[in-house]
Design a protein around this motif. Structure first.
Motif, PDB file in Angstrom:
ATOM      1  N   TYR A 195       5.914  -8.293  -7.645  1.00 53.80           N
ATOM      2  CA  TYR A 195       6.266  -6.939  -7.268  1.00 53.80           C
ATOM      3  C   TYR A 195       7.667  -6.588  -7.718  1.00 53.80           C
ATOM      4  O   TYR A 195       7.914  -5.502  -8.213  1.00 53.80           O
ATOM      5  N   PHE A 196       8.631  -7.519  -7.573  1.00 52.50           N
ATOM      6  CA  PHE A 196       9.987  -7.235  -8.021  1.00 52.50           C
ATOM      7  C   PHE A 196      10.013  -7.032  -9.521  1.00 52.50           C
ATOM      8  O   PHE A 196      10.688  -6.144 -10.020  1.00 52.50           O
ATOM      9  N   ALA A 197       9.284  -7.872 -10.237  1.00 52.88           N
ATOM     10  CA  ALA A 197       9.300  -7.797 -11.693  1.00 52.88           C
ATOM     11  C   ALA A 197       8.575  -6.567 -12.219  1.00 52.88           C
ATOM     12  O   ALA A 197       8.978  -5.994 -13.221  1.00 52.88           O
ATOM     13  N   ALA A 198       7.518  -6.139 -11.540  1.00 57.19           N
ATOM     14  CA  ALA A 198       6.689  -5.064 -12.074  1.00 57.19           C
ATOM     15  C   ALA A 198       7.029  -3.679 -11.543  1.00 57.19           C
ATOM     16  O   ALA A 198       6.830  -2.690 -12.233  1.00 57.19           O
ATOM     17  N   VAL A 199       7.533  -3.568 -10.325  1.00 54.81           N
ATOM     18  CA  VAL A 199       7.635  -2.259  -9.689  1.00 54.81           C
ATOM     19  C   VAL A 199       9.051  -1.901  -9.251  1.00 54.81           C
ATOM     20  O   VAL A 199       9.561  -0.828  -9.568  1.00 54.81           O
ATOM     21  N   LEU A 200       9.704  -2.750  -8.497  1.00 56.13           N
ATOM     22  CA  LEU A 200      10.928  -2.367  -7.804  1.00 56.13           C
ATOM     23  C   LEU A 200      12.164  -2.143  -8.680  1.00 56.13           C
ATOM     24  O   LEU A 200      12.932  -1.227  -8.412  1.00 56.13           O
ATOM     25  N   PRO A 201      12.410  -2.937  -9.725  1.00 54.88           N
ATOM     26  CA  PRO A 201      13.665  -2.773 -10.470  1.00 54.88           C
ATOM     27  C   PRO A 201      13.927  -1.354 -10.969  1.00 54.88           C
ATOM     28  O   PRO A 201      15.047  -0.871 -10.897  1.00 54.88           O
ATOM     29  N   ARG A 202      12.921  -0.672 -11.446  1.00 55.98           N
ATOM     30  CA  ARG A 202      13.154   0.687 -11.959  1.00 55.98           C
ATOM     31  C   ARG A 202      13.499   1.666 -10.833  1.00 55.98           C
ATOM     32  O   ARG A 202      14.112   2.699 -11.069  1.00 55.98           O
ATOM     33  N   GLN A 203      13.117   1.344  -9.596  1.00 58.46           N
ATOM     34  CA  GLN A 203      13.447   2.210  -8.468  1.00 58.46           C
ATOM     35  C   GLN A 203      14.891   2.066  -8.015  1.00 58.46           C
ATOM     36  O   GLN A 203      15.485   3.030  -7.548  1.00 58.46           O
ATOM     37  N   VAL A 204      15.433   0.874  -8.094  1.00 58.31           N
ATOM     38  CA  VAL A 204      16.763   0.632  -7.536  1.00 58.31           C
ATOM     39  C   VAL A 204      17.878   0.678  -8.570  1.00 58.31           C
ATOM     40  O   VAL A 204      19.044   0.662  -8.197  1.00 58.31           O
ATOM     41  N   ARG A 205      17.556   0.773  -9.841  1.00 55.20           N
ATOM     42  CA  ARG A 205      18.601   0.676 -10.877  1.00 55.20           C
ATOM     43  C   ARG A 205      19.639   1.789 -10.803  1.00 55.20           C
ATOM     44  O   ARG A 205      20.777   1.584 -11.200  1.00 55.20           O
ATOM     45  N   ASP A 206      19.289   2.967 -10.292  1.00 57.76           N
ATOM     46  CA  ASP A 206      20.237   4.076 -10.222  1.00 57.76           C
ATOM     47  C   ASP A 206      20.913   4.207  -8.859  1.00 57.76           C
ATOM     48  O   ASP A 206      21.672   5.146  -8.643  1.00 57.76           O
ATOM     49  N   ARG A 207      20.668   3.272  -7.980  1.00 53.26           N
ATOM     50  CA  ARG A 207      21.288   3.319  -6.659  1.00 53.26           C
ATOM     51  C   ARG A 207      22.716   2.787  -6.718  1.00 53.26           C
ATOM     52  O   ARG A 207      23.072   2.016  -7.605  1.00 53.26           O
ATOM     53  N   PRO A 208      23.535   3.143  -5.731  1.00 52.51           N
ATOM     54  CA  PRO A 208      24.910   2.621  -5.695  1.00 52.51           C
ATOM     55  C   PRO A 208      24.925   1.097  -5.656  1.00 52.51           C
ATOM     56  O   PRO A 208      24.062   0.467  -5.035  1.00 52.51           O
ATOM     57  N   PHE A 219      -0.274   9.105  -0.540  1.00 48.18           N
ATOM     58  CA  PHE A 219       0.033   8.086  -1.542  1.00 48.18           C
ATOM     59  C   PHE A 219      -0.887   8.260  -2.742  1.00 48.18           C
ATOM     60  O   PHE A 219      -2.055   8.582  -2.590  1.00 48.18           O
ATOM     61  N   ARG A 220      -0.340   8.006  -3.920  1.00 45.64           N
ATOM     62  CA  ARG A 220      -1.166   8.011  -5.133  1.00 45.64           C
ATOM     63  C   ARG A 220      -1.264   6.578  -5.658  1.00 45.64           C
ATOM     64  O   ARG A 220      -0.304   5.812  -5.585  1.00 45.64           O
ATOM     65  N   PRO A 221      -2.427   6.201  -6.173  1.00 45.93           N
ATOM     66  CA  PRO A 221      -2.583   4.839  -6.687  1.00 45.93           C
ATOM     67  C   PRO A 221      -1.855   4.664  -8.022  1.00 45.93           C
ATOM     68  O   PRO A 221      -1.786   5.582  -8.832  1.00 45.93           O
ATOM     69  N   GLU A 222      -1.324   3.489  -8.220  1.00 47.75           N
ATOM     70  CA  GLU A 222      -0.701   3.080  -9.487  1.00 47.75           C
ATOM     71  C   GLU A 222      -1.255   1.704  -9.829  1.00 47.75           C
ATOM     72  O   GLU A 222      -1.573   0.919  -8.943  1.00 47.75           O
ATOM     73  N   ARG A 223      -1.326   1.424 -11.109  1.00 51.59           N
ATOM     74  CA  ARG A 223      -1.848   0.136 -11.554  1.00 51.59           C
ATOM     75  C   ARG A 223      -0.729  -0.699 -12.163  1.00 51.59           C
ATOM     76  O   ARG A 223       0.008  -0.239 -13.014  1.00 51.59           O
ATOM     77  N   ALA A 224      -0.606  -1.919 -11.681  1.00 54.15           N
ATOM     78  CA  ALA A 224       0.254  -2.932 -12.285  1.00 54.15           C
ATOM     79  C   ALA A 224      -0.673  -3.852 -13.073  1.00 54.15           C
ATOM     80  O   ALA A 224      -1.897  -3.706 -13.002  1.00 54.15           O
ATOM     81  N   PRO A 225      -0.137  -4.806 -13.812  1.00 59.26           N
ATOM     82  CA  PRO A 225      -1.018  -5.641 -14.645  1.00 59.26           C
ATOM     83  C   PRO A 225      -2.205  -6.265 -13.908  1.00 59.26           C
ATOM     84  O   PRO A 225      -3.298  -6.302 -14.435  1.00 59.26           O
ATOM     85  N   ASP A 226      -2.011  -6.724 -12.678  1.00 61.82           N
ATOM     86  CA  ASP A 226      -3.142  -7.374 -12.007  1.00 61.82           C
ATOM     87  C   ASP A 226      -3.328  -6.948 -10.551  1.00 61.82           C
ATOM     88  O   ASP A 226      -3.912  -7.666  -9.751  1.00 61.82           O
ATOM     89  N   PHE A 227      -2.840  -5.754 -10.216  1.00 58.31           N
ATOM     90  CA  PHE A 227      -3.070  -5.245  -8.864  1.00 58.31           C
ATOM     91  C   PHE A 227      -2.863  -3.738  -8.839  1.00 58.31           C
ATOM     92  O   PHE A 227      -2.276  -3.156  -9.742  1.00 58.31           O
ATOM     93  N   ILE A 228      -3.363  -3.124  -7.772  1.00 54.04           N
ATOM     94  CA  ILE A 228      -3.150  -1.692  -7.537  1.00 54.04           C
ATOM     95  C   ILE A 228      -2.241  -1.567  -6.327  1.00 54.04           C
ATOM     96  O   ILE A 228      -2.380  -2.292  -5.346  1.00 54.04           O
ATOM     97  N   TYR A 229      -1.297  -0.656  -6.420  1.00 52.58           N
ATOM     98  CA  TYR A 229      -0.430  -0.356  -5.292  1.00 52.58           C
ATOM     99  C   TYR A 229      -0.395   1.159  -5.145  1.00 52.58           C
ATOM    100  O   TYR A 229      -0.997   1.885  -5.943  1.00 52.58           O
ATOM    101  N   TYR A 230       0.271   1.634  -4.118  1.00 57.20           N
ATOM    102  CA  TYR A 230       0.283   3.065  -3.823  1.00 57.20           C
ATOM    103  C   TYR A 230       1.729   3.549  -3.757  1.00 57.20           C
ATOM    104  O   TYR A 230       2.595   2.848  -3.256  1.00 57.20           O
ATOM    105  N   VAL A 231       1.959   4.745  -4.270  1.00 59.49           N
ATOM    106  CA  VAL A 231       3.304   5.304  -4.327  1.00 59.49           C
ATOM    107  C   VAL A 231       3.373   6.516  -3.413  1.00 59.49           C
ATOM    108  O   VAL A 231       2.469   7.368  -3.415  1.00 59.49           O
ATOM    109  N   LYS A 232       4.447   6.586  -2.663  1.00 59.59           N
ATOM    110  CA  LYS A 232       4.655   7.706  -1.732  1.00 59.59           C
ATOM    111  C   LYS A 232       4.735   9.011  -2.509  1.00 59.59           C
ATOM    112  O   LYS A 232       5.525   9.157  -3.433  1.00 59.59           O
ATOM    113  N   GLU A 233       3.904   9.956  -2.126  1.00 64.78           N
ATOM    114  CA  GLU A 233       3.970  11.311  -2.671  1.00 64.78           C
ATOM    115  C   GLU A 233       4.960  12.135  -1.869  1.00 64.78           C
ATOM    116  O   GLU A 233       5.229  11.826  -0.709  1.00 64.78           O
ATOM    117  N   SER A 234       5.471  13.186  -2.454  1.00 63.76           N
ATOM    118  CA  SER A 234       6.374  14.087  -1.719  1.00 63.76           C
ATOM    119  C   SER A 234       5.618  14.740  -0.581  1.00 63.76           C
ATOM    120  O   SER A 234       4.419  14.998  -0.667  1.00 63.76           O
TER     121      SER A 234
END
Length: 191
Positions: free
Chosen positions: A1-14, A175-190
């Motif tokens: 999860y860290f490798a596939a999803v989270l890094p792009r979310q936190v890169r612009d944070r303080p 939530f909307r579904p998103e696909r990672a290489p070997d699993f599906i996760y859900y992303v919070k919608e506005s």
């Protein structure tokens, strides 16, 4: 999860802002400690950000077991000998291994009913929520309530990870579904 999803979310944070993760229905703590291991092995992808894992469960005896952090047998079925040596020490009981103290630092266990989540944490507090193999035991109405609570607890566009036998497809617009290489996760919608 860290490798596939989270890094792009936190890169612009303080710099220095922690990555906050909720493990809901954490049971005896294997998932929370697994997340700590994955973070340790992928720190460079999270730009060295510290990690906070909030692990909750309704059952006090499971939380006590999680805090003890001793495991055996099936808990290690996917662990390499190197990982077992790096992250675990021998416990006093035969065949049991204990999570090393330094790995326990980012993990906070708490007895908490999932339905009390808004009273326990601020809104939009978490970067990710893991709730694996919990929703399958809920009625449709309770599952919808849990999704609403997760939606409120997550930061914008943050992921919700469910078990392989759980799906939100066609069941919620939160939530909307998103696909990672070997699993599906859900992303919070506005909202």
């Amino acid at each position: 999860y860290f490798a596939a999803v989270l890094p792009r979310q936190v890169r612009d944070r303080p710099a220095g802002e922690p990555v906050r993760v909720l493990s809901a229905g954490c049971s005896s703590g294997e998932e929370a400690y697994s997340l700590a291991i994955v973070h340790h092995e992928n720190q460079f992808r999270c730009l060295g950000r510290p990690l906070e894992i909030h692990a909750i469960d309704l059952n006090p005896s499971r939380i006590r077991q999680a805090e003890l952090a001793e495991y055996e047998g099936l808990s290690f079925r996917a662990a390499s000998p190197e990982a077992k040596e790096r992250y675990f020490g021998v416990a006093g009981k035969e065949g049991r291994l204990r999570v090393k103290a330094w790995l326990k630092v980012p993990v906070r266990f708490r007895v908490l009913n999932l339905m009390d989540l808004p009273d326990a944490f601020p809104a939009a507090h978490f970067d990710a929520v893991f709730c694996r193999n919990v929703l399958i035991y809920f009625s449709e109405a309770t599952m919808q309530r849990a999704c609403s609570l997760f939606h409120g607890a997550l930061k914008p566009r943050s992921p919700l990870f469910l078990g392989h036998s759980e799906s939100l497809l066609g069941r919620t617009r939160l939530f909307r579904p998103e696909r990672a290489p070997d699993f599906i996760y859900y992303v919070k919608e506005s909202a």
